[in-house]
Each structure stands twice: as C-alpha cells, then as structure tokens.
Motif scaffolding. Structure first.
Motif, mmCIF file in Angstrom:
data_model
loop_
_atom_site.group_PDB
_atom_site.id
_atom_site.type_symbol
_atom_site.label_atom_id
_atom_site.label_comp_id
_atom_site.label_asym_id
_atom_site.label_seq_id
_atom_site.Cartn_x
_atom_site.Cartn_y
_atom_site.Cartn_z
ATOM 1 N N GLN A 106 -4.688 1.805 12.438
ATOM 2 C CA GLN A 106 -3.334 2.302 12.263
ATOM 3 C C GLN A 106 -2.503 1.348 11.417
ATOM 4 O O GLN A 106 -1.701 1.786 10.579
ATOM 5 C CB GLN A 106 -2.687 2.518 13.638
ATOM 6 N N ARG A 107 -2.694 0.026 11.612
ATOM 7 C CA ARG A 107 -1.980 -0.946 10.776
ATOM 8 C C ARG A 107 -2.451 -0.859 9.326
ATOM 9 O O ARG A 107 -1.651 -0.937 8.384
ATOM 10 C CB ARG A 107 -2.198 -2.360 11.311
ATOM 11 N N LEU A 108 -3.780 -0.682 9.135
ATOM 12 C CA LEU A 108 -4.324 -0.566 7.786
ATOM 13 C C LEU A 108 -3.765 0.656 7.069
ATOM 14 O O LEU A 108 -3.392 0.584 5.888
ATOM 15 C CB LEU A 108 -5.851 -0.491 7.854
ATOM 16 N N ASN A 109 -3.694 1.769 7.769
ATOM 17 C CA ASN A 109 -3.133 2.977 7.160
ATOM 18 C C ASN A 109 -1.671 2.786 6.780
ATOM 19 O O ASN A 109 -1.210 3.279 5.749
ATOM 20 C CB ASN A 109 -3.273 4.161 8.118
ATOM 21 N N SER A 110 -0.938 2.081 7.632
ATOM 22 C CA SER A 110 0.476 1.813 7.331
ATOM 23 C C SER A 110 0.606 0.947 6.083
ATOM 24 O O SER A 110 1.484 1.173 5.242
ATOM 25 C CB SER A 110 1.148 1.126 8.525
ATOM 26 N N GLU A 111 -0.281 -0.038 5.952
ATOM 27 C CA GLU A 111 -0.255 -0.898 4.766
ATOM 28 C C GLU A 111 -0.594 -0.105 3.509
ATOM 29 O O GLU A 111 0.059 -0.250 2.471
ATOM 30 C CB GLU A 111 -1.234 -2.055 4.943
ATOM 31 N N TRP A 112 -1.614 0.734 3.584
ATOM 32 C CA TRP A 112 -2.004 1.533 2.422
ATOM 33 C C TRP A 112 -0.905 2.526 2.033
ATOM 34 O O TRP A 112 -0.704 2.796 0.849
ATOM 35 C CB TRP A 112 -3.301 2.276 2.721
ATOM 36 N N ALA A 113 -0.231 3.078 3.039
ATOM 37 C CA ALA A 113 0.831 4.054 2.757
ATOM 38 C C ALA A 113 1.989 3.410 1.998
ATOM 39 O O ALA A 113 2.686 4.085 1.228
ATOM 40 C CB ALA A 113 1.330 4.664 4.060
ATOM 41 N N ARG A 121 -7.118 6.663 2.822
ATOM 42 C CA ARG A 121 -6.707 6.619 4.228
ATOM 43 C C ARG A 121 -7.959 6.513 5.109
ATOM 44 O O ARG A 121 -9.039 6.977 4.726
ATOM 45 C CB ARG A 121 -5.919 7.884 4.620
ATOM 46 N N VAL A 122 -7.777 5.905 6.274
ATOM 47 C CA VAL A 122 -8.866 5.805 7.253
ATOM 48 C C VAL A 122 -8.402 6.470 8.541
ATOM 49 O O VAL A 122 -7.321 6.155 9.048
ATOM 50 C CB VAL A 122 -9.255 4.339 7.535
ATOM 51 N N ASP A 123 -9.187 7.383 9.062
ATOM 52 C CA ASP A 123 -8.898 8.017 10.345
ATOM 53 C C ASP A 123 -10.095 7.812 11.258
ATOM 54 O O ASP A 123 -11.242 7.754 10.790
ATOM 55 C CB ASP A 123 -8.627 9.516 10.166
ATOM 56 N N LEU A 124 -9.847 7.707 12.565
ATOM 57 C CA LEU A 124 -10.956 7.447 13.478
ATOM 58 C C LEU A 124 -10.789 8.224 14.774
ATOM 59 O O LEU A 124 -9.684 8.669 15.112
ATOM 60 C CB LEU A 124 -11.080 5.956 13.791
ATOM 61 N N PHE A 125 -11.909 8.363 15.456
ATOM 62 C CA PHE A 125 -11.955 9.027 16.756
ATOM 63 C C PHE A 125 -12.941 8.257 17.618
ATOM 64 O O PHE A 125 -14.089 8.060 17.224
ATOM 65 C CB PHE A 125 -12.397 10.485 16.609
ATOM 66 N N ALA A 126 -12.491 7.792 18.768
ATOM 67 C CA ALA A 126 -13.339 7.013 19.668
ATOM 68 C C ALA A 126 -13.680 7.827 20.906
ATOM 69 O O ALA A 126 -13.077 8.874 21.172
ATOM 70 C CB ALA A 126 -12.641 5.712 20.057
ATOM 71 N N SER A 387 -0.332 12.450 17.342
ATOM 72 C CA SER A 387 -1.533 11.709 17.712
ATOM 73 C C SER A 387 -2.449 11.497 16.514
ATOM 74 O O SER A 387 -2.602 12.375 15.658
ATOM 75 C CB SER A 387 -2.288 12.445 18.818
ATOM 76 N N TYR A 388 -3.079 10.331 16.464
ATOM 77 C CA TYR A 388 -4.072 10.063 15.425
ATOM 78 C C TYR A 388 -5.302 10.951 15.598
ATOM 79 O O TYR A 388 -6.046 11.185 14.639
ATOM 80 C CB TYR A 388 -4.485 8.589 15.451
ATOM 81 N N VAL A 389 -5.524 11.456 16.802
ATOM 82 C CA VAL A 389 -6.652 12.357 17.041
ATOM 83 C C VAL A 389 -6.446 13.669 16.280
ATOM 84 O O VAL A 389 -7.381 14.205 15.670
ATOM 85 C CB VAL A 389 -6.823 12.629 18.547
ATOM 86 N N THR A 390 -5.232 14.196 16.320
ATOM 87 C CA THR A 390 -4.928 15.421 15.580
ATOM 88 C C THR A 390 -5.181 15.225 14.096
ATOM 89 O O THR A 390 -5.787 16.076 13.429
ATOM 90 C CB THR A 390 -3.465 15.827 15.804
ATOM 91 N N ARG A 391 -4.732 14.096 13.584
ATOM 92 C CA ARG A 391 -4.918 13.799 12.162
ATOM 93 C C ARG A 391 -6.402 13.686 11.820
ATOM 94 O O ARG A 391 -6.864 14.183 10.789
ATOM 95 C CB ARG A 391 -4.172 12.511 11.823
ATOM 96 N N LEU A 393 -9.025 15.068 13.435
ATOM 97 C CA LEU A 393 -9.702 16.363 13.516
ATOM 98 C C LEU A 393 -9.358 17.242 12.322
ATOM 99 O O LEU A 393 -10.231 17.922 11.764
ATOM 100 C CB LEU A 393 -9.326 17.059 14.821
ATOM 101 N N ASP A 394 -8.088 17.245 11.923
ATOM 102 C CA ASP A 394 -7.680 18.058 10.777
ATOM 103 C C ASP A 394 -8.363 17.583 9.493
ATOM 104 O O ASP A 394 -8.878 18.387 8.711
ATOM 105 C CB ASP A 394 -6.163 18.015 10.610
ATOM 106 N N ARG A 395 -8.381 16.281 9.277
ATOM 107 C CA ARG A 395 -8.963 15.750 8.043
ATOM 108 C C ARG A 395 -10.487 15.784 8.077
ATOM 109 O O ARG A 395 -11.128 15.854 7.032
ATOM 110 C CB ARG A 395 -8.450 14.333 7.808
ATOM 111 N N SER A 396 -11.059 15.736 9.261
ATOM 112 C CA SER A 396 -12.507 15.855 9.360
ATOM 113 C C SER A 396 -12.955 17.234 8.912
ATOM 114 O O SER A 396 -13.965 17.384 8.221
ATOM 115 C CB SER A 396 -12.954 15.582 10.799
ATOM 116 N N ASP A 397 -12.195 18.267 9.325
ATOM 117 C CA ASP A 397 -12.522 19.623 8.888
ATOM 118 C C ASP A 397 -12.397 19.759 7.373
ATOM 119 O O ASP A 397 -13.147 20.500 6.735
ATOM 120 C CB ASP A 397 -11.601 20.636 9.568
ATOM 121 N N GLU A 398 -11.436 19.038 6.805
ATOM 122 C CA GLU A 398 -11.166 19.168 5.383
ATOM 123 C C GLU A 398 -12.108 18.337 4.519
ATOM 124 O O GLU A 398 -12.524 18.766 3.445
ATOM 125 C CB GLU A 398 -9.722 18.748 5.094
#
Length: 643
Positions: A106-113, A121-126, A387-391, A393-398
């Motif tokens: 989340q910090r990395l994404n904020s820096e890139w933004a 962008r990096v998104d993750l699901f644990a 939630s980062y989970v929503t992001r 899942l949406d981007r994983s589909d895309e």
C-alpha cells in the motif's frame, strides 16, 4: 521445512515464490543487463527455468499472447505479472508477514501514484485478506449502532411528547430504547457464556431488535394511554396487560419460533445468528413486561406529583400548562388520530373493493417476479468499498488470465505402492480434467512425472520397491522442488497423502447454475471411482475455497423452502392455539404466504439476489411479518362490537 525452497546455487532458504522474476533467478543485476522489450519477451518465452523447472505461464503471466497463438509459442504481449508466494503453515508467522506485506504494498502504491508518468501499480490478495476485511467492515459499522440508538431515542421522545409538561412522556420513550439495549446485552452475554460463536453476521441483530422491541413498547403504551386515567395505576396496568398481553405474547412466540427454526439450518453462520436472536427476543419480552412496566409506574408517579417530563426534579405550575388540557381525558397523539382517519377511509365500500383488486394484482405480479429471482454473491458486496481486496479482484479480472478456481485433487489413506491404486489415481485425474470446465491437464502431476522418471531410468530401478523408487525420484532437485509440497511422507518415508492442482478455467463465475453444476459433477466423478466405492469419507476428492460458496448455493434453495414452509406452519399453529377462534389460521396462513411472495418478488425487482445476507433476512421476515397480522386478528376477535 516442506514450505521452504532451498536455492541450489546459494543454499539460501526462502518461501516458494512463483513470479516472472524466476526467469532471471530472482537476480536484479541479471535483469538490468538487458532490459529491451525484445530481450524480455525472448527470456519469458522459454518453457523451463535455469533450474530446469517447467514454466507454468498461467501463474506468472497475465493476459499473455503468443506470436503464433499456441500455448507454448513466443510471448509477444503480457498485460500483468502475477506473483504467488507460498507461506509456511505457521499462523503467527504467516499473519505477521501478510500484514507487513500488505502495508508495504500500500505504501509502494502511494509512492507510485505520486510519481508523474508512473502507471505501474501492485495489488495483492493474501489468505487472511477476506476475513480481515470482513472484520474491518464490522468495526466500521459499529458506529451505526450508536446512530441507531440515537435516532430511535429521538423518535421515541418525539412520539411520547405532549405539549403538557406533565402528560409528556419523552423520558419514558428513552426508557423504552434502554430496555431494548439491556435485552441485547443480556442475550449476547448469555450466548457468550454458552460459547456460541460471534460471527460477522451477528452484528445485524441489534438493528432488528430495535424494531421488534419498540413495537411491543408502543403497543403497551398505546393500550395504557387509552385506559381511564381516573383509575389507580395498579388497575390501569392490569387492564393494559389484560388488553394486549396475549397479543404481544403471541407475536413474541411467532418471532421466537421463526428464529428457532433458523437454528436447524445446516449453514453455520445462519444457525449461530438465530441462536443469538431467539433468546434476545424472549429476554426483550420479559424486560417489556417487567422493566418497562416499572418505568410506566414511575412515570405515572412523576406525573401525579406534578413533576416535569425529562427534568423530573422540577415541579410544574398551573400557569405552565396549556389551557386546553383535560386531566380526566386520555390524550390522543398524532398516530391515533391518523389511524382512526385511515380506518374510516379504508372501510368505505368502494375503497374496500379497490384494495382487494390492487392486493390481488400486486400478488400476481410479485409471484411472476419471484419466479425470476436468481442466486448471486460477490465478495466485494460484504467488504468495505475502499478495500484493497476489491481493487485486487477487479484488476485481476481485467489484467490476469488466471482463475481463482484451482482445486487441489487430494489422495489419502491409499497404498500408493500398489500399481492398481496408482492406475486408479490416473483414471480419476483423467476423468476430472475431462470436465467441460477444464481445458488442460494439470501442469504438474507427481504421478505422471514419477512414471516418466521410472520409464526413463528403466531397467535400473525396475527391481526396487515403490518406496525406494520414490526416494530416487524425490532426490532429483527439480522434482523435489516441484513436488515437496504435494507429497506427504511419514517418519519411515512411506507416502501417506499427495495432491495435484488443476485449473478450472471455463467455470462461469457470474452464473450460479454453472458453479453448482461444476460442484455436483466433480463430486459425482469422485464418488464413481472404485477406490471411493461405498465410502462416505472419500480417499480421492477435489477441494477449493470456492466450493464453500458453491455448496451454499446448492443448498440455499432447499434450506429457504424448508424454513419458509416450517415457518408458515409454525405461526399458523400458534394462531390456532392462542387466538380464540378456529377461523384464525384461515386469515394468518394465506396472508403470510402472500406477503412472503411479495417480499421475494420485490427483491427481484430492485435487483437483489439470493445470498447469505438475503437468505437470513428472508428467514427472519416470517416472524416480523406475522407480528402485525397477529395484532390485528387478535384485536378483531377480542372486540365486543358487532361486525
């Protein structure tokens, strides 16, 4: 150590990581030596890593395309680079790592933004993402309970308010809300002591209880206010209970029975919610006829002493009271006046005919709408919108071609040394991957590679036992790296269990029917295997996290039908037992059924679907709907007037 990978070059132990970085052995220096697009495509097009481990493109490349359109052709495009990290089976270590990893990403994404021109962008699901976000939404919604408490208190104060500072009963309205609050605390405390699990659905109950509890409080106060104020307080309370006691008892029983039937559900979260609900309703009823009645008595003493409402320590002078107040006449609030006007309007002959026609028309339309009601469930509907989970899942589909449906085919409690058993395992896997929902055989299957290894080394290993052959097989660094997590050995080196993973890439995750069909088909394939013949606890089966929600879909219709039918039967029997006329069930049962159909039809009209939340709401609705019917029917039969 089974969850760790030992690098053959450095000897370092790391978690098993599947990533595009594996093409460069995880070495940033090697990658930076040649970073042209052509060289990168050339590198990721190879079918084996430098360790000779086969490449599974569906894991490390998202939405990839090849030059000739084949599965193993040269890569010319990739939309994303998925990464999978297998963590050790240590809850403490794993959760701590996941929490730290999520914060870092989340910090990395904020820096890139904040960087101009940076579109990466990096998104993750644990593994813990969904449960933790589900818990977070509960915490986020907790302030709503304070809002509900405040709104209900304000509303009750307004309803019980009178211009006369003595006759006003706003403080009693606060007491009604406090009564419900205490019943919720008592019921929850009792369930905590008993040990009933507190699930993410349990916080729904207070919102329901404020409606159920205040309903009884208003009925008690309405009857008490209608009593002759010239009578003493004991007589008025006695007349009030005599007037509405049976009514609130019957409605409490119907609500309790409705939730009690929910306790028989095979769905744990529904059963646990209902286990919390029905004792809370009973406790609320006890509080209403004891605690709230006591508050009424105290408020009556306040009024007789000439003290103000709310500011009870202050006395009221005659000059402070409105001139049009008569102490000898029961006061009528807006609700009473409105209902009397409404009844006069409703009983008009023409209006009665129009109401019946409209009621029938709506029932027919809602029945048609009910037949079109479907099942659907999106995980993003029950987690916070930010939630980062929503992001993810949406981007994983895309961006990703991979699917989340990757069931593990498990083999356990078998004699793996028996050639017929191994033949049965091959047969099961072949029939499983022959399903329409699967387009390819598993990328890695230990028995397939084991047979290849034995045939390649024949006749050197032909005379050895299976256990020894397996030992030679696993001594190969490549096979050891691939299958360390897929084979379980006991202390003597005997195989006790194994697995392989397949990809269900053709399951329509937007259609519940497709998911249920897939679940049932794979189960039938497992049960049809000779090695599983006659067994309830299967020795060969497939399992994926998606199966849990698919299992819910497969039983929710029958569960809902059973709960609805039993609920209608139960409230009808209660009406027959407690309402003093044999015709009462003829009013209660049909109206409850029609209202239930109207509810289901309305859900379809507003675009809602059957899922865990709406299922619980529909189970609870029977008890809530019958409340008003019971009140009206009981008062009708108790009325001394001719009709």
């Amino acid at each position: 150590d089974a969850y760790f990978y030992t690098n053959p070059q450095t000897g370092a132990k790391t978690c098993n990581v599947a990533s595009v970085t594996d093409f460069w052995d995880g070495n940033l220096t090697l990658f930076e030596q040649n970073t042209t697009q052509e060289s990168i495509f050339e590198k990721v097009s190879v079918m084996t890593y430098s360790t000779m481990e086969p490449v599974d493109r569906s894991v490390v490349l998202g939405q990839w395309e090849t030059q000739d359109g084949s599965q193993d052709g040269k890569i010319v495009f990739a939309k994303s680079f998925p990464m999978r990290i297998d963590l050790p089976a240590s809850e403490r270590v794993t959760l701590a790592f996941e929490e730290d990893a999520i914060k870092r990403v989340q910090r990395l994404n904020s820096e890139w933004a904040r960087q101009d021109g940076n579109d990466y962008r990096v998104d993750l699901f644990a593994q813990s993402s969904f449960p933790s976000e589900f818990e977070r939404v509960i915490i986020v919604d907790l302030p709503l309970l304070v809002v509900v408490f405040t709104v209900m208190t304000t509303f009750c104060c307004f309803v019980f308010y009178r211009r006369d500072p003595i006759k006003s009963q706003s403080m009693l309205g606060c007491g009604a809300v406090i009564c419900i609050f205490l019943s919720i605390l008592s019921g929850y405390g009792l369930m905590f002591i008993v040990g009933v699990p507190f699930t993410s659905l349990t916080p729904m109950l207070p919102f329901i209880m404020f409606g159920i509890g205040l309903d009884d409080a208003f009925i008690i106060m309405g009857s008490y206010t209608a009593q002759d104020p010239k009578k003493d307080i004991i007589t008025r309370i006695d007349d009030t209970i005599d007037d509405i006691g049976a009514s609130i008892l019957v409605t409490t029983m119907t609500s309790t029975v409705a939730f009690g039937l929910g306790c028989s559900s095979s769905i744990p979260c529904v059963k646990w919610l209902c286990l919390y609900a029905f004792p809370v309703i009973l406790i609320d009823f006890l509080y209403q006829i004891t605690f709230f009645i006591a508050l009424i008595v105290l408020d009556d003493r306040r009024a007789k002493a000439g003290r103000r409402d709310i500011f009870w320590w202050r006395f009221v002078d005659d000059a402070d009271r409105p001139e049009d107040q008569d102490d000898d006449e029961p006061s009528q609030n807006f609700a009473v006046k409105f209902m009397r006007a409404y009844v006069d309007f409703l009983l008009d002959p023409i209006i009665r005919v129009l109401v019946i026609i409209l009621f029938g028309f709506v029932a027919v339309m809602m029945a048609f709408s009910t037949m079109r009601l479907t099942q659907a469930f999106k995980f993003t509907d029950v987690i916070p919108s930010d939630s980062y989970v929503t992001r993810f899942l949406d981007r994983s589909d895309e961006y990703s071609k991979s699917t989340f449906v990757r069931p593990n085919i498990v083999f356990r409690d078998l004699d793996f040394g028996d050639p017929q058993v191994r033949e049965g395992i091959h047969k099961y896997v072949d029939e499983f991957v022959a399903m329409n929902e699967i387009s390819e055989k598993p990328a890695f299957f230990w028995l397939r590679d084991f047979d290849f290894f034995i045939n390649a080394t024949s006749p050197v290993l032909d005379g050895y036992s299976f256990q020894k052959q397996l030992e030679f097989f696993m001594s190969n660094p490549i096979f050891n790296q691939i299958y360390t997590n897929d084979i379980v050995l006991d202390n003597d080196g005997m195989m006790t269990a194994s697995r392989t993973t397949v990809v269900m890439d053709r399951v329509d995750l937007d259609r519940v029917v497709s998911q249920i069909r897939t679940l049932n088909e794979q189960l039938e394939i497992a049960k049809s295997q000779p090695l599983n013949s006659g067994l309830e606890d299967l020795k060969m089966f497939a399992l994926d996290e998606n199966y849990f929600i698919w299992e819910f879909y497969s039983v929710v219709v029958s569960e809902l039908t059973q709960s609805s039918v039993l609920g209608v039967i139960a409230v009808t029997l209660i009406a027959l037992l407690f309402i003093p006329h044999w015709t009462a069930p003829l009013f209660v049962a049909p109206i409850v059924m029609v209202l239930y159909i109207d509810l289901l039809g309305f859900l379809q009209i507003v675009g809602m679907h059957v899922n865990s939340v709406t299922y619980i709401s529909m189970v609870m609705s029977i008890g809530l709907m019958v409340d008003y019917i019971m009140h009206v029917v009981i008062k009708y039969y108790e009325s001394p007037q001719l009709t």
